[in-house]
Design a protein around this motif. Structure first.
Motif: not given
Lengths: 176, 118
Positions: A141-142, A145, A155-156, A158-159, A162-163
């Motif tokens: 998964p990484t 990114i 989506e990435y 936003a991810f 937010i982080c």
């Protein structure tokens, strides 16, 4: 859908096109001889054949995912999909890897599919099939990114945003 | 504050409901579970547990958050009570606390109303 049903469906088309029995063996033999002489690139043999020329072995999967195959057929992308791996048994092209790619291109009536011809026997093919995933790197998964952030997948982005707001890091975080 | 390893869960959440990802990170921060370098505070174990709790208490999110902030705050609490538990056990453990406290709150509210009307 079972592999037998897919083979039957494709065989009907082969019969209509006259690609069966001795005719099939003669065409395959001629294609293979020509490819071995002219299409050897870096030790690999490539040729383009209609998808209906390729048979599916019964020793591999027992079912073909029609939705998956249809999606590959309609969204076919040469850059994304590797050549289909095929070997010859009894004068027939037999699919070793890429069953869904072949059936997908067959469903959408593509004229040709790029195949890589493996000069191996049936037993060698089975052993190769069993060992093919062992040394191949699986994407984690990484690994998705950074490329996704470069092309700004929503989506990435936003991810990451937010982080960042909550001072949470992750492997692959990029400075914006 | 910490580092998350729940990439797949988080990205899926950001695709469908980014506010939920925001709420979860905010809640973990307010709970202070990561105050003492506890490992895995932002792991998929906790992210999934909180996501499932938000889903279960969708109509009482604020109450659920208040219960967690009152009863389950602090890095020591996390280290002693949650870290030894597996993912499903974490959900059961926190859900038990929340449901018990919410029942008590409801009971007290009803009792007050009855006392007022009487």
């Amino acid at each position: 859908m079972s592999v037998d049903a897919v083979n039957e469906e494709m065989q009907k088309v082969r019969n209509i096109e006259g690609f069966s029995g001795d005719a099939e063996r003669a065409i395959v033999s001629s294609l293979v001889a020509s490819a071995k002489a002219n299409s050897r690139i870096g030790g690999k043999i490539y040729l383009v054949v209609p998808p209906m020329y390729i048979h599916f072995p019964k020793w591999q999967r027992c079912r073909v995912d029609i939705n998956h195959a249809s999606r590959i057929g309609t969204e076919y992308n040469e850059g994304k999909w590797d050549p289909v791996k095929v070997f010859v048994v009894n004068g027939q092209f037999v699919c070793f890897e890429g069953m869904h790619r072949v059936y997908g291109t067959f469903l959408v009536n593509r004229q040709g599919v790029l195949i890589e011809l493996l000069e191996i026997s049936l037993t060698e093919a089975i052993y190769l099939f069993l060992s093919q995933g062992k040394t191949r790197y699986q994407l984690k998964p990484t690994d998705y990114i950074r490329p996704s952030l470069v092309v700004e997948e929503p989506e990435y982005v936003a991810f990451q945003d937010i982080c960042h707001t909550h001072n949470v890091t992750f492997l692959g975080m990029m400075t914006r | 504050m910490g580092s998350t390893t729940a990439i797949t869960d988080a990205v899926k959440m950001c695709q469908k409901n980014p506010e939920l990802w925001d709420k979860i990170l905010d809640l973990i921060g307010r709970l202070g579970w990561n105050g003492n370098d506890n490992k895995g505070v932002y792991s998929s174990y906790n992210i999934r547990t909180l996501r499932n709790l938000y889903a279960k208490y969708a109509d009482r999110e604020k109450d659920m958050e208040n219960v967690l902030l009152t009863a389950c705050s602090g890095s020591e609490y996390y280290h002693n009570n949650l870290m030894p538990l597996a993912q499903r056990q974490r959900f059961d453990y926190l859900n038990q606390i929340i449901s018990t406290r919410l029942e008590n709150i409801d009971f007290l509210t009803q009792s007050k109303r009855k006392a007022k009307t009487a």
